[in-house]
Design an enzyme around this catalytic site. Sequence first.
Site, PDB file in Angstrom:
ATOM      1  N   ARG A  36     -26.935  13.830 -72.500  1.00 41.30           N
ATOM      2  CA  ARG A  36     -27.674  13.862 -73.756  1.00 41.30           C
ATOM      3  C   ARG A  36     -27.119  14.973 -74.630  1.00 41.30           C
ATOM      4  O   ARG A  36     -26.985  16.115 -74.195  1.00 41.30           O
ATOM      5  CB  ARG A  36     -29.176  14.115 -73.534  1.00 41.30           C
ATOM      6  CG  ARG A  36     -29.914  12.994 -72.842  1.00 41.30           C
ATOM      7  CD  ARG A  36     -29.977  11.760 -73.736  1.00 41.30           C
ATOM      8  NE  ARG A  36     -30.769  10.708 -73.157  1.00 41.30           N
ATOM      9  CZ  ARG A  36     -30.279   9.640 -72.525  1.00 41.30           C
ATOM     10  NH1 ARG A  36     -28.984   9.500 -72.372  1.00 41.30           N
ATOM     11  NH2 ARG A  36     -31.073   8.713 -72.046  1.00 41.30           N
ATOM     12  N   ARG A  63     -26.091  16.623-100.595  1.00 41.12           N
ATOM     13  CA  ARG A  63     -26.207  16.544 -99.139  1.00 41.12           C
ATOM     14  C   ARG A  63     -24.994  15.782 -98.606  1.00 41.12           C
ATOM     15  O   ARG A  63     -24.814  14.600 -98.881  1.00 41.12           O
ATOM     16  CB  ARG A  63     -27.513  15.867 -98.719  1.00 41.12           C
ATOM     17  CG  ARG A  63     -28.758  16.691 -99.067  1.00 41.12           C
ATOM     18  CD  ARG A  63     -28.685  18.050 -98.430  1.00 41.12           C
ATOM     19  NE  ARG A  63     -29.938  18.764 -98.497  1.00 41.12           N
ATOM     20  CZ  ARG A  63     -30.097  19.998 -98.044  1.00 41.12           C
ATOM     21  NH1 ARG A  63     -29.070  20.660 -97.543  1.00 41.12           N
ATOM     22  NH2 ARG A  63     -31.264  20.583 -98.120  1.00 41.12           N
ATOM     23  N   GLU A  91     -37.053  31.784 -99.178  1.00 41.10           N
ATOM     24  CA  GLU A  91     -36.329  30.604 -99.649  1.00 41.10           C
ATOM     25  C   GLU A  91     -36.828  30.165-101.027  1.00 41.10           C
ATOM     26  O   GLU A  91     -36.028  29.799-101.884  1.00 41.10           O
ATOM     27  CB  GLU A  91     -36.449  29.456 -98.646  1.00 41.10           C
ATOM     28  CG  GLU A  91     -35.632  29.650 -97.389  1.00 41.10           C
ATOM     29  CD  GLU A  91     -34.130  29.494 -97.592  1.00 41.10           C
ATOM     30  OE1 GLU A  91     -33.693  29.031 -98.665  1.00 41.10           O
ATOM     31  OE2 GLU A  91     -33.381  29.837 -96.662  1.00 41.10           O
ATOM     32  N   GLU A  95     -34.073  30.218-103.956  1.00 48.06           N
ATOM     33  CA  GLU A  95     -33.618  28.936-104.503  1.00 48.06           C
ATOM     34  C   GLU A  95     -34.167  28.633-105.890  1.00 48.06           C
ATOM     35  O   GLU A  95     -33.541  27.893-106.644  1.00 48.06           O
ATOM     36  CB  GLU A  95     -33.975  27.786-103.554  1.00 48.06           C
ATOM     37  CG  GLU A  95     -33.166  27.801-102.280  1.00 48.06           C
ATOM     38  CD  GLU A  95     -33.356  26.569-101.424  1.00 48.06           C
ATOM     39  OE1 GLU A  95     -34.199  25.700-101.755  1.00 48.06           O
ATOM     40  OE2 GLU A  95     -32.662  26.469-100.400  1.00 48.06           O
ATOM     41  N   PRO A 113     -36.781  15.170 -82.237  1.00 42.42           N
ATOM     42  CA  PRO A 113     -36.824  15.680 -80.864  1.00 42.42           C
ATOM     43  C   PRO A 113     -35.918  14.951 -79.878  1.00 42.42           C
ATOM     44  O   PRO A 113     -35.703  15.433 -78.771  1.00 42.42           O
ATOM     45  CB  PRO A 113     -38.297  15.536 -80.474  1.00 42.42           C
ATOM     46  CG  PRO A 113     -38.846  14.502 -81.384  1.00 42.42           C
ATOM     47  CD  PRO A 113     -38.062  14.603 -82.653  1.00 42.42           C
ATOM     48  N   GLU A 140     -24.241  26.987-101.782  1.00 42.49           N
ATOM     49  CA  GLU A 140     -25.406  26.298-102.333  1.00 42.49           C
ATOM     50  C   GLU A 140     -25.183  26.008-103.817  1.00 42.49           C
ATOM     51  O   GLU A 140     -24.660  26.850-104.544  1.00 42.49           O
ATOM     52  CB  GLU A 140     -26.683  27.137-102.185  1.00 42.49           C
ATOM     53  CG  GLU A 140     -27.265  27.144-100.802  1.00 42.49           C
ATOM     54  CD  GLU A 140     -28.601  27.881-100.743  1.00 42.49           C
ATOM     55  OE1 GLU A 140     -29.493  27.389-100.046  1.00 42.49           O
ATOM     56  OE2 GLU A 140     -28.733  28.955-101.381  1.00 42.49           O
TER      57      GLU A 140
END
Length: 170
Positions: A36, A63, A91, A95, A113, A140
């Site tokens: 895994r 992205r 943040e 930002e 998960p 960024e």
Amino acid sequence: MSTGWRTLRRGDERDLTILRIREDVVADPAGREHPRVIISAPDWVHVLALTVDGEVVLVRQFRAGIHADTLEFPGGMVDPGETPAQAAARELREETGHVAARWTSLGACYPNPALQENRLHTFVAHDCRKTAEPRLDPGEDVRVELVPATSLRSRVAGGEIGHGLVLASL
């Protein structure tokens, strides 16, 4: 409560700056072994920032995974030594240049998960005001957008907001 699965071996980690990857071997309840892939990353934060004028502070940014811009909540990684609440305030300020009069935690979830160990913490920042210009990290390119809170539902329905973690936080 255990489901009968157990980790037999943890693989060596490969550090990729913002995350680490390793391959573990787990055993199912019958004892069969399965490799895994595990992604180990710092916890993340999202901020649903509400201005004093009833607007939501959103950010539009590229992205690489989808080769497109997304409209999403300000947020990022929890730095070492920070609490999620401290990271959320940092943040938002970095930002967007906004600060909040008060904060509410909406809790945390596991982003994926099946592969990841980290959590996403979501906060509501109430009565936000812009007090400075954004201070972006290297790499960024974030554009701040203020949108009426009443438009969030239509932006989701129209596909303008499609980031899965933003949708989970909403």
